[in-house]
Design a protein around this motif. Structure first.
Motif, PDB file in Angstrom:
ATOM      1  N   ASN A   7     -53.513  -8.264 -12.925  1.00  0.00           N
ATOM      2  CA  ASN A   7     -53.460  -9.250 -11.833  1.00  0.00           C
ATOM      3  C   ASN A   7     -54.165 -10.554 -12.172  1.00  0.00           C
ATOM      4  OD1 ASN A   7     -56.190  -8.551 -11.605  1.00  0.00           O
ATOM      5  ND2 ASN A   7     -55.795  -7.096  -9.955  1.00  0.00           N
ATOM      6  N   ASN A   8     -54.364 -10.823 -13.453  1.00  0.00           N
ATOM      7  CA  ASN A   8     -55.108 -12.025 -13.815  1.00  0.00           C
ATOM      8  C   ASN A   8     -54.447 -12.762 -14.978  1.00  0.00           C
ATOM      9  OD1 ASN A   8     -57.259 -13.852 -13.568  1.00  0.00           O
ATOM     10  ND2 ASN A   8     -58.499 -12.759 -15.073  1.00  0.00           N
ATOM     11  N   ASP A  11     -55.094 -14.284 -18.587  1.00  0.00           N
ATOM     12  CA  ASP A  11     -56.233 -13.686 -19.289  1.00  0.00           C
ATOM     13  C   ASP A  11     -56.003 -12.232 -19.691  1.00  0.00           C
ATOM     14  OD1 ASP A  11     -57.473 -16.100 -18.956  1.00  0.00           O
ATOM     15  OD2 ASP A  11     -58.625 -15.498 -17.202  1.00  0.00           O
ATOM     16  N   ASP A  12     -55.250 -11.484 -18.873  1.00  0.00           N
ATOM     17  CA  ASP A  12     -55.056 -10.068 -19.177  1.00  0.00           C
ATOM     18  C   ASP A  12     -53.674  -9.761 -19.744  1.00  0.00           C
ATOM     19  OD1 ASP A  12     -53.552 -10.499 -16.928  1.00  0.00           O
ATOM     20  OD2 ASP A  12     -54.624  -9.082 -15.643  1.00  0.00           O
ATOM     21  N   TYR A  98     -47.216  -6.225 -13.619  1.00  0.00           N
ATOM     22  CA  TYR A  98     -47.653  -7.290 -12.713  1.00  0.00           C
ATOM     23  C   TYR A  98     -46.845  -7.168 -11.425  1.00  0.00           C
ATOM     24  CZ  TYR A  98     -50.060  -9.910 -16.443  1.00  0.00           C
ATOM     25  OH  TYR A  98     -50.900 -10.308 -17.455  1.00  0.00           O
ATOM     26  N   SER A 123     -50.015 -18.975 -13.039  1.00  0.00           N
ATOM     27  CA  SER A 123     -51.186 -19.718 -13.514  1.00  0.00           C
ATOM     28  C   SER A 123     -51.055 -21.228 -13.394  1.00  0.00           C
ATOM     29  CB  SER A 123     -51.469 -19.365 -14.985  1.00  0.00           C
ATOM     30  OG  SER A 123     -50.424 -19.806 -15.823  1.00  0.00           O
TER      31      SER A 123
END
Length: 378
Positions: A7-8, A11-12, A98, A123
């Motif tokens: 959920n990021n 970054d992930d 996701y 993002s």
């Protein structure tokens, strides 16, 4: 095999995991009947994935590869709690998921790298604003980031309800109270009146308190457009006394208590979306002006060079624009090959993201350029 719900982005995101990958996208729903249809569509995508794996794997290997997808298809709990879309990436080791707050085009791909371009919307953060849900008795504030809405939790010392602000005071107790703002407003003196005036004065005191609270604890710290939702009388009254320049010029005259969070998100998003799109168009127009000063380019070879030398500042890619082939980073060249499963634009986006720079995926009417790509340099 492990399953990870992420959920990021970015970054992930498993950019550096070893392929090949199955990349799967599906629009999903929360309603039980629609969720059943989602599972049927998901099953069809699994079948398509198997067809793509036939050239590289035997039947047992294929079943092992798609095992996590089959397990998800059978998981009723998983389909009970979805948003508007799914992105799933699976290789022979792990499965990454996701859950998306926006709809996506349904498709599946198979290649050495994940197909992540639709996730860029998570993002790029073009749309970011507050919602003030206000009535005469209390207020709530939400922060909207893209297609996500979250209620703001104020410090417990902040009063939310009108009765806690006004207390038991009557008109005569507040007849000399001026403007409530602490940031350079002209005070207003009220006279005594009857019951009707009493309600109006007390309401005004509360609305001025709300306005000051929003400014001091939100706008002053992180200024964003504020969309007001309120019934007609309170809506007009609040606008008339407002001095906060961040209050958006359009709002919604409706009782916020009659709306769900999803309705608040959808209605305010529709109201303010064009404002942010116009800002983005202006921004892109300014980037085009920088081309003449060699601070920007829509030439893909120049952009490859800028990314490789870490001079890239922002990258804009036309939504749906694809160019298959390979990038020779050392020589700053590209090789177009329609038989390749690598999208050159996606590779440029990945490299830019990994440098910590911004990537925007925008519609053709916003980025109307033949190459489908534009970059701003440092």
């Amino acid at each position: 095999m492990s399953v990870f719900v992420l959920n990021n982005f970015p970054d992930d995101c498993p950019f550096n995991e070893i392929g090949p990958f199955i990349s799967l996208y599906l629009t999903t729903h929360n309603h039980p009947l629609e969720s059943k249809k989602d599972r049927i569509e998901f099953k069809k995508l699994i079948a398509q994935a198997k067809d793509k794996l036939v050239k590289d794997y035997n039947k047992l290997e294929i079943e092992e590869f798609v095992r996590p997808l089959n397990n998800l298809e059978q998981d009723s709990l998983f389909w009970s709690y979805n948003q508007k879309g799914l992105a799933i990436f699976t290789n022979k080791k792990n499965c990454y998921i996701y859950k998306l707050p926006f709809e996506v085009e349904q498709y599946i791909s198979y290649g050495e790298k994940i197909n992540f371009k639709p996730l860029i919307r998570l993002s790029q953060n073009i749309i970011h604003y507050y919602v003030l849900a206000l009535d005469r008795d209390n207020f709530n504030v939400y922060e909207v980031y893209g297609k996500n809405i979250n209620p703001i939790q104020f410090d417990p010392s902040i009063k939310i309800k009108a009765k806690d602000v006004i207390g038991d005071q009557r008109t005569e107790d507040i007849s000399t109270i001026g403007g409530y703002s602490s940031y350079g407003r002209q005070g207003i003196t009220h006279g005594r009146g009857g019951k009707k005036d009493d309600i109006d004065i007390d309401t005004e005191k509360y609305l001025r308190y709300v306005e000051n609270t929003i400014y001091e604890h939100l706008s002053k710290i992180k200024p964003l457009p504020i969309v007001l939702i309120s019934l007609h009388k309170t809506y007009i009254h609040y606008r008339n006394l407002n001095k906060n320049k961040d209050l958006f010029e359009k709002g919604i005259m409706k009782s916020p208590e009659s709306m769900t969070e999803e309705e608040i998100l959808n209605e305010t998003y529709s109201l303010i979306e064009n404002y942010f799109v116009d800002k983005l168009k202006t921004k892109i127009s300014n980037v085009f002006k920088s081309v003449e000063m060699s601070k920007a380019s829509n030439d893909i070879h120049e952009i490859v060079k800028a990314i490789h030398s870490k001079q890239i500042q922002e990258l804009y890619i036309q939504d749906g624009h694809k160019l298959y082939g390979y990038v020779d980073w050392e020589n700053h060249t590209i090789e177009v090959n329609r038989k390749s499963d690598l999208d050159i634009y996606e590779e440029l986006a990945e490299k830019t993201i990994l440098l910590g720079r911004k990537v925007y995926c925008v519609s053709k009417d916003v980025l109307n350029v033949g190459s489908g790509i534009l970059a701003q340099y440092y």
